[in-house]
Design a protein around this motif. Structure first.
Motif, PDB file in Angstrom:
ATOM      1  N   PRO A 245      44.808  50.401  46.111  1.00 49.27           N
ATOM      2  CA  PRO A 245      44.570  51.580  45.267  1.00 49.27           C
ATOM      3  C   PRO A 245      44.106  51.148  43.877  1.00 49.27           C
ATOM      4  O   PRO A 245      44.503  50.100  43.386  1.00 49.27           O
ATOM      5  N   GLY A 246      43.245  51.958  43.252  1.00 47.57           N
ATOM      6  CA  GLY A 246      42.796  51.654  41.891  1.00 47.57           C
ATOM      7  C   GLY A 246      41.579  50.752  41.845  1.00 47.57           C
ATOM      8  O   GLY A 246      41.182  50.320  40.782  1.00 47.57           O
ATOM      9  N   ASN A 247      40.998  50.425  42.987  1.00 45.13           N
ATOM     10  CA  ASN A 247      39.796  49.593  42.992  1.00 45.13           C
ATOM     11  C   ASN A 247      38.553  50.457  42.809  1.00 45.13           C
ATOM     12  O   ASN A 247      38.353  51.415  43.549  1.00 45.13           O
ATOM     13  N   LEU A 248      37.721  50.057  41.817  1.00 46.10           N
ATOM     14  CA  LEU A 248      36.454  50.745  41.632  1.00 46.10           C
ATOM     15  C   LEU A 248      35.452  50.125  42.606  1.00 46.10           C
ATOM     16  O   LEU A 248      35.358  48.906  42.679  1.00 46.10           O
ATOM     17  N   PHE A 249      34.725  50.888  43.327  1.00 45.16           N
ATOM     18  CA  PHE A 249      33.765  50.421  44.351  1.00 45.16           C
ATOM     19  C   PHE A 249      34.467  49.522  45.377  1.00 45.16           C
ATOM     20  O   PHE A 249      33.832  48.681  46.003  1.00 45.16           O
TER      21      PHE A 249
ATOM     22  N   PHE B 116      36.946  44.839  39.886  1.00 42.50           N
ATOM     23  CA  PHE B 116      36.921  46.067  39.095  1.00 42.50           C
ATOM     24  C   PHE B 116      38.069  46.980  39.511  1.00 42.50           C
ATOM     25  O   PHE B 116      37.865  48.058  40.041  1.00 42.50           O
ATOM     26  N   SER B 117      39.289  46.499  39.311  1.00 42.28           N
ATOM     27  CA  SER B 117      40.443  47.287  39.704  1.00 42.28           C
ATOM     28  C   SER B 117      41.375  47.426  38.516  1.00 42.28           C
ATOM     29  O   SER B 117      41.321  46.639  37.571  1.00 42.28           O
ATOM     30  N   SER B 118      42.217  48.434  38.566  1.00 43.11           N
ATOM     31  CA  SER B 118      43.170  48.600  37.467  1.00 43.11           C
ATOM     32  C   SER B 118      44.119  47.411  37.426  1.00 43.11           C
ATOM     33  O   SER B 118      44.544  46.978  36.365  1.00 43.11           O
ATOM     34  N   ALA B 119      44.440  46.857  38.605  1.00 41.13           N
ATOM     35  CA  ALA B 119      45.329  45.692  38.636  1.00 41.13           C
ATOM     36  C   ALA B 119      44.675  44.510  37.929  1.00 41.13           C
ATOM     37  O   ALA B 119      45.331  43.759  37.212  1.00 41.13           O
ATOM     38  N   ASN B 120      43.352  44.365  38.109  1.00 43.54           N
ATOM     39  CA  ASN B 120      42.681  43.243  37.455  1.00 43.54           C
ATOM     40  C   ASN B 120      42.520  43.476  35.952  1.00 43.54           C
ATOM     41  O   ASN B 120      42.542  42.531  35.168  1.00 43.54           O
ATOM     42  N   LEU B 121      42.400  44.726  35.534  1.00 39.14           N
ATOM     43  CA  LEU B 121      42.347  45.023  34.097  1.00 39.14           C
ATOM     44  C   LEU B 121      43.652  44.561  33.452  1.00 39.14           C
ATOM     45  O   LEU B 121      43.654  43.902  32.409  1.00 39.14           O
ATOM     46  N   ARG B 122      44.759  44.888  34.111  1.00 41.07           N
ATOM     47  CA  ARG B 122      46.074  44.410  33.631  1.00 41.07           C
ATOM     48  C   ARG B 122      46.111  42.885  33.618  1.00 41.07           C
ATOM     49  O   ARG B 122      46.562  42.273  32.663  1.00 41.07           O
ATOM     50  N   ASN B 123      45.627  42.292  34.714  1.00 37.77           N
ATOM     51  CA  ASN B 123      45.633  40.841  34.864  1.00 37.77           C
ATOM     52  C   ASN B 123      44.816  40.170  33.759  1.00 37.77           C
ATOM     53  O   ASN B 123      45.293  39.269  33.072  1.00 37.77           O
ATOM     54  N   VAL B 124      43.585  40.671  33.555  1.00 40.56           N
ATOM     55  CA  VAL B 124      42.694  40.042  32.576  1.00 40.56           C
ATOM     56  C   VAL B 124      43.270  40.169  31.164  1.00 40.56           C
ATOM     57  O   VAL B 124      43.336  39.197  30.414  1.00 40.56           O
ATOM     58  N   LEU B 125      43.744  41.362  30.811  1.00 39.84           N
ATOM     59  CA  LEU B 125      44.258  41.531  29.449  1.00 39.84           C
ATOM     60  C   LEU B 125      45.555  40.752  29.253  1.00 39.84           C
ATOM     61  O   LEU B 125      45.829  40.249  28.164  1.00 39.84           O
ATOM     62  N   GLY B 126      46.342  40.628  30.318  1.00 40.67           N
ATOM     63  CA  GLY B 126      47.555  39.813  30.231  1.00 40.67           C
ATOM     64  C   GLY B 126      47.217  38.355  29.978  1.00 40.67           C
ATOM     65  O   GLY B 126      47.866  37.675  29.183  1.00 40.67           O
ATOM     66  N   GLN B 127      46.162  37.874  30.636  1.00 38.40           N
ATOM     67  CA  GLN B 127      45.743  36.480  30.459  1.00 38.40           C
ATOM     68  C   GLN B 127      45.037  36.264  29.127  1.00 38.40           C
ATOM     69  O   GLN B 127      45.031  35.174  28.579  1.00 38.40           O
TER      70      GLN B 127
ATOM     71  N   PRO C 155      53.762  47.028  30.973  1.00 38.43           N
ATOM     72  CA  PRO C 155      52.528  47.787  30.809  1.00 38.43           C
ATOM     73  C   PRO C 155      52.749  49.116  30.077  1.00 38.43           C
ATOM     74  O   PRO C 155      53.737  49.808  30.323  1.00 38.43           O
ATOM     75  N   THR C 156      51.844  49.420  29.142  1.00 44.20           N
ATOM     76  CA  THR C 156      51.827  50.715  28.474  1.00 44.20           C
ATOM     77  C   THR C 156      50.440  51.283  28.726  1.00 44.20           C
ATOM     78  O   THR C 156      49.459  50.618  28.415  1.00 44.20           O
TER      79      THR C 156
ATOM     80  N   GLY D 155      48.345  43.015  25.535  1.00 43.92           N
ATOM     81  CA  GLY D 155      46.922  43.354  25.501  1.00 43.92           C
ATOM     82  C   GLY D 155      46.619  44.331  24.371  1.00 43.92           C
ATOM     83  O   GLY D 155      45.634  44.178  23.639  1.00 43.92           O
ATOM     84  N   TRP D 156      47.475  45.343  24.214  1.00 40.41           N
ATOM     85  CA  TRP D 156      47.294  46.303  23.115  1.00 40.41           C
ATOM     86  C   TRP D 156      47.387  45.591  21.769  1.00 40.41           C
ATOM     87  O   TRP D 156      46.639  45.869  20.842  1.00 40.41           O
TER      88      TRP D 156
END
Lengths: 325, 321
Positions: free
Chosen positions: A39-43, A48-59, A170-171, A178-179
């Motif tokens: 769930p949350g995967n674009l295309f 391009f997933s919400s999980a990867n957005l969290r992952n990338v910003l966390g890293q 996560p917020t 990330g914020w």
């Protein structure tokens, strides 16, 4: 006509090279990255997933904050080789405070103070000794690493408790760390673009002599830039401690080079006077996205390292090409 | 120009990325499940053998699952990034050889998300993992010391060349051996310097020690590299014409060491077992629906001497160098 057009392309690409590179990388990721139906995967793409957005910003939080700090120093025409060692020492200090039951705010305040003081001290040393920043911060790199090992008595610090856990939580879909990075980028961007201090940082890096003659307090500006770098390193150290929840005197080994790489890929010139907080952020984001994509594709870490070298070279070459004119 | 340059770099990188992953990209989205392995580093000889044997075992199961590995240069922050990114690919089993306990949070995140986690070589605190596979350095230290005591007939001086101070492996290999040495009244132990598991450091230390002229009968080195360093120093010294001291190392992961044992230059090594293949075996079992019966799997050591060297080489084709 044709020539003019080519040069304008070059100007755009050179000015926004980090962004251009990032967009190309994202395009490649769209085609190549593995797909699944989480769930949350674009295309349907894992990248391009919400999980990867969290992952990338966390890293991104730790290297991003370090790179923003490095940008101030690089803009003045300096360099900071001690950032990784300073991160290691501050990581151990934070861990030790948490281990002894200090609150999150007290620990953070103390680490931010020490970090800023270390940065200011390096700036002061550059001013007083008139030595090259490379040499001064090289000495800092060695001493601060030693200090980290002495501070912890050559051991790791673990069992910190959960006082810093909120930084990883996560917020609105993104880890608090990330914020914090995004706010830091915004604040530093405003500082560099819209304040007298910011203008003077560019002036000192562009031509210190001219800056001096036109009444810029060069030494004070340089001291400020190094102190801000120290503050950014301290922020990175706090986020690092939150992510790893321990203290290691060997932490951050080689991170100063990652920070410099991000700034350079983001358009900063090691000669000083060129670069921006936003550009550096894009540069750092590019590198983290590249790392993630390489892992997703199953490419060996060492092959990835080889490619990073090529990318740095291309980035610096492009800058040179544009600025020679 | 610059567009082209950028595009070239990215396209090349992408092409390479495509090559590197080969079939796995296509298949990870298909039917075959993924077994992902977050390795601590791929640099030292023991880890190189670890990688090779793990890969070889995974290749045997190539029809059941896709295997992917990423090393982390002994940086826990990098390993955390690797684990986080692996999780995006929804692996069916995650193998982790932790750099330090700083990866505990990420390992627990994976475990809590329902991914079985098998820890290799190093453990983490707590019990949020499916299984642990590793060696027992205390037992290896005991075995090495028993061998030395036997060879010296219970009487003599042992020079212990030590590994990196503070590392668990060092403490364990020391404590296990000291237990046995202390229980033997005829044995006297000289605690040598911290030579950081490095051949060169051990060689320099041994040169200085030989200079001092203190008598000793055996060298117990915490790893093979240091045992080789000690031998090289002795062989280059004036004392080389006399009777060679007994030399014993630990790890058994380098062909060079086994060859030296075969040639009678060094007496023995004790294998520090490679946990990778057992980890892959457990992963394959988990995919078949069988949960591991033991939470902790401790692999036994193996003694390599002149008599068993050939046999050992034949049984371990993936030794370093």
């Amino acid at each position: 006509m044709r020539a003019t057009k080519q040069w304008s392309w070059l100007t755009i690409a050179q000015r926004y090279q980090g962004l251009v590179g990032l967009l190309l990388l994202l395009a490649v990721a769209l085609v190549l990255a593995p797909h699944n139906s989480a769930p949350g995967n674009l295309f349907g793409s894992v990248f391009f997933s919400s999980a990867n957005l969290r992952n990338v910003l966390g890293q991104l939080a730790v290297p991003g904050a370090l790179a923003i700090g490095a940008t101030f120093v690089i803009l003045t025409g300096g360099i900071d080789l001690s950032a990784g060692s300073a991160l290691g020492l501050l990581n151990c200090i934070a861990a030790s405070w948490l281990l002894h039951g200090a609150s999150a705010s007290a620990t953070a305040a103390y680490v931010l103070t020490i970090g800023t003081a270390i940065g200011a001290l390096l700036g002061l040393l550059v001013n007083v000794t008139k030595l090259q920043p490379f040499v001064v911060t090289l000495a800092g790199m060695v001493s601060l690493r030693g200090a980290a090992f002495v501070y912890t008595n050559n051991a790791n610090i673990s069992g910190l408790g959960h006082n810093f856990d909120f930084l990883e939580a996560p917020t609105l879909g993104i880890p608090a760390a990330g914020w914090i990075l995004l706010l830091l980028v915004l604040a530093c961007s405003i500082l560099l673009r819209a304040t007298v201090f910011g203008r003077r940082v560019y002036a000192v890096g562009g031509n210190p002599l001219a800056a001096e003659y036109s009444g810029v307090p060069v030494n004070r500006v340089r001291l400020g830039a190094y102190a801000l770098n120290g503050l950014c390193i301290a922020i990175a150290a706090i986020l690092f401690t939150a992510r790893n929840s321990n203290g290691e005197p060997s932490a951050g080994l080689g991170y100063e080079l990652d920070a410099i790489t991000a700034a350079v890929v983001g358009g900063a010139s090691l000669m000083g006077g060129y670069g921006s907080a936003g550009g550096t952020f894009i540069g750092a984001l590019f590198i983290v996205c590249l790392n993630v994509l390489l892992i997703l594709q199953g490419v060996s870490y060492y092959v990835g390292q080889g490619w990073k070298g090529v990318i740095i070279l291309v980035a610096v070459y492009l800058q040179n090409l544009g600025r020679r004119n | 120009m610059s567009w082209k340059a950028w595009f070239g770099v990215i396209a090349l990188g992408a092409a390479l990325a495509g090559c590197g992953s080969g079939s796995s990209t296509a298949e990870s989205s298909g039917s075959k499940p993924l077994v992902a392995f977050a390795q601590a580093n791929s640099a030292d000889p023991w880890r190189q053998v670890f990688d090779a044997e793990t890969k070889a075992e995974a290749d045997k199961h190539a029809s059941d699952f896709t295997f992917e590995e990423q090393a982390a240069e002994d940086d826990p922050a990098k390993q955390n990034n690797v684990i986080d990114t692996f999780l995006l690919k929804q692996p069916k089993v995650l193998l982790v050889s932790p750099v330090t306990e700083a990866v505990q949070a990420q390992v627990e995140k994976a475990y809590d998300a329902g991914v079985p986690v098998i820890l290799l070589d190093r453990a983490i605190p707590g019990d949020k993992y499916t299984a642990y596979v590793g060696g027992d350095n205390v037992e290896i230290g005991r075995e090495a010391a028993k061998y030395i005591v036997d060879q010296l007939h219970g009487k003599g001086t042992v020079l212990m060349i030590q590994g990196l101070g503070g590392a668990t492996a060092t403490t364990d290999r020391k404590n296990g051996a000291m237990e046995v040495f202390k229980a033997t009244p005829g044995i006297h132990v000289i605690e040598g310097d911290d030579c950081k598991y490095q051949r060169n450091a051990a060689k320099t230390y041994m040169e200085n020690f030989l200079q001092s002229g203190k008598p000793f009968d055996a060298v117990y080195a915490h790893n093979d590299e240091m045992a080789i360093g000690a031998y090289l120093a002795w062989a280059a010294s004036p004392k080389a014409s006399g009777k060679r001291p007994l030399i014993v190392g630990i790890d058994g992961c380098q062909r060079e060491m086994v060859d030296m044992i075969k040639a009678g230059k060094i007496d023995a090594t004790f294998k520090y077992p490679i946990p990778g293949p057992k980890g892959i075996e457990l992963a394959a079992d988990i995919l078949k629906g069988n949960k591991p019966t033991d939470k902790k799997v401790i692999l036994p050591t193996e003694r390599v001497t002149k008599d068993t060297a050939d046999q050992y080489l034949a049984a371990n084709p993936n030794l370093a160098k």
